[in-house]
Scaffold this motif. Structure first.
Motif: not given
Length: 350
Positions: A189-203
């Motif tokens: 299956p085609v998968e993409f790396p998950k983000p490891d940074h965020s602009n959401d302080p609630n993440d």
């Protein structure tokens, strides 16, 4: 007994439209073997030979490069083809052009290079494919252009998908949205790396990286031409304009003194915020955005730092040519994370 390939986790790739090498640098850092780079630019060839003399380079229009020529540079199967076809023809910056050759006044031959990329993939049949492009490809010809590219890849036997990815979500100190197309012909299956940074302080993820951490030490270095760190000699009028731009803001065009007014103000009249990722590094008319604390635009080296290029990479040419190489590149920090993710997929096939 395991082979050196199994021990070292080394896989073979080629880089089409390699430019200054940002894409393949990340794959090298992830311990891939870059067997060949291709681009059609004498200046890029000089930059490549200076920084990567150990990687063969073909300086030729890719529409004239055959799969037989490419196969001479590796043995056995090809693991991955990577590339970022020139995309100014359908960039969201500036006038858009159609990919339809019948619309001659709008036709741009650079758009054909994406389909040439698809042709070579069909002939070389690597296990995985990676294509990077600007977000304008999503809406070109009402989305038909991208669907045509994906259709050609599917006809060649690939599972393919795409994502609009913000490089800031992967730690790059720059807001930079690019379309990434991934595919494989090995049934995964085609998968993409998950983000490891965020602009959401609630993440739960770390917040986006600010740009100051990578350029602060260069602020008072002085000009070092051999390091691509030379400040533009701005006019006194422009310096007075820059003084009016707040950190993280843009020129207050409606409140300018008459002597500082001009008809058009572009993106170069924006100042970076030390605590935020930089604006997208794009190759403008010799100028990147304004430094967070100094009344000048970024130097090529500062832009390269924001693009996450190692300092050892030196860009050939005049300042404008250097800036275009930096601005057109894939950030190596992102490409390394993508390379490591794809290595996990390749390892599943052992």
């Amino acid at each position: 007994m395991t082979t050196s390939k199994e021990n070292n986790q080394e896989y073979n790739i080629i880089d089409l439209f390699s430019g200054a090498g940002g894409f393949h640098i990340g794959f090298e850092q992830a311990n891939y073997n870059v067997r060949l780079c291709i681009d059609n630019n004498d200046l890029v060839e000089r930059t490549h030979n200076r920084n990567f003399p150990y990687i063969p380079f073909i300086n030729k229009d890719i529409r004239e490069v055959t799969s037989e020529q490419i196969k001479k540079y590796y043995q056995g199967e090809l693991d991955i083809i990577i590339g970022g076809p020139p995309c100014q023809g359908f960039s969201t910056i500036g006038k858009r052009v159609s990919s339809d050759p019948t619309k001659r006044e709008k036709h741009d031959p650079r758009n054909e290079l994406v389909l040439t990329y698809s042709r070579l993939i069909n002939e070389l049949k690597p296990k995985f494919i990676v294509m990077e492009n600007v977000k304008g490809i999503l809406t070109l010809d009402g989305g038909k252009y991208l669907e045509n590219v994906l259709s050609e890849l599917r006809k060649a036997g690939y599972n393919v998908d795409y994502r609009l990815i913000n490089m800031a979500d992967y730690g790059v100190p720059q807001v930079r949205e690019r379309v990434i197309i991934l595919g494989n012909r090995v049934g995964l299956p085609v998968e993409f790396p998950k983000p490891d940074h965020s602009n959401d302080p609630n993440d739960d993820l770390p917040m986006w990286n600010g740009c100051w951490g990578v350029i602060s030490d260069l602020a008072n270095m002085g000009d070092k031409r051999e390091f691509n760190h030379v400040a533009l000699k701005h006019t006194e009028k422009n310096i007075q304009r820059y003084k009016l731009i707040p950190e993280g803001g843009r020129l207050p065009e409606n409140d300018l003194p008459p002597e500082l007014y001009r008809k058009n103000f572009g993106n170069t009249y924006k100042r970076l915020d030390r605590k935020r990722p930089a604006l997208t590094m794009v190759p403008g008319n010799d100028a990147f955005p304004i430094h967070p604390t100094l009344n000048r635009s970024l130097t090529v080296r500062e832009a390269a730092r924001i693009q996450t290029f190692p300092d050892k990479i030196i860009f050939e040419g005049n300042r404008r040519q250097q800036g275009h190489q930096v601005g057109n590149a894939v950030p190596p920090m992102f490409s390394k994370k993508l390379a490591e993710f794809l290595k996990e997929q390749l390892n599943k096939m052992k």
